[in-house]
Design an enzyme around this catalytic site. Structure first.
Site, mmCIF file in Angstrom:
data_model
loop_
_atom_site.group_PDB
_atom_site.id
_atom_site.type_symbol
_atom_site.label_atom_id
_atom_site.label_comp_id
_atom_site.label_asym_id
_atom_site.label_seq_id
_atom_site.Cartn_x
_atom_site.Cartn_y
_atom_site.Cartn_z
ATOM 1 N N CYS A 1 0.867 -1.078 -0.122
ATOM 2 C CA CYS A 1 -0.086 -0.184 -0.172
ATOM 3 C C CYS A 1 0.913 1.039 -0.167
ATOM 4 O O CYS A 1 1.654 1.410 1.091
ATOM 5 C CB CYS A 1 -0.990 0.119 1.279
ATOM 6 S SG CYS A 1 -1.565 1.458 1.680
ATOM 7 N N CYS B 1 0.100 3.729 2.815
ATOM 8 C CA CYS B 1 0.589 3.128 4.089
ATOM 9 C C CYS B 1 2.129 3.285 4.032
ATOM 10 O O CYS B 1 2.919 3.664 5.144
ATOM 11 C CB CYS B 1 0.573 1.632 4.196
ATOM 12 S SG CYS B 1 -1.260 1.100 3.991
#
Length: 104
Positions: free
Chosen positions: A25, A28
């Site tokens: 991600c 993230c």
């Protein structure tokens, strides 16, 4: 991590910030840098834990907290969830949240 282990982590009277993330991600990865900055700027403000939602050991946690979007941040104290937000947040936003729940 077992649910019991997690409960022990969040049971403290100290603020505990938990990040649920995934290694694939992009947001993230950006959030990791922001959390690193938060720890540098406020080393004693919170205890930080990070959990990879794709790690088989964390499946029970992701299900328990209904993690459907990453990154998801949660703030705990004394075993109680005080706050939850998904997406990329700024250091300043996190500092305001921590300040709001800090014991005075």
């Amino acid at each position: 991590m077992t649910i019991e282990d997690f409960n022990t982590i969040i049971a403290h009277n100290r603020l505990t910030l938990v990040e649920f993330f995934a290694t694939w991600c992009g947001p993230c990865r950006a959030m990791h840098l922001i959390l690193d900055r938060l720890e540098e700027r406020n080393p004693s403000a919170v205890t930080l834990f990070r959990f990879d939602v794709d790690n088989a050991e964390n499946v029970d946690l992701t299900e328990r907290y209904n993690i459907v979007s990453v990154p998801t941040m949660m703030l705990f104290r004394g075993g109680k969830r005080l706050w939850r937000e998904s997406g990329v947040l700024t250091v300043e936003t996190l500092e305001r949240v921590i300040e709001r729940f800090k014991v005075k």
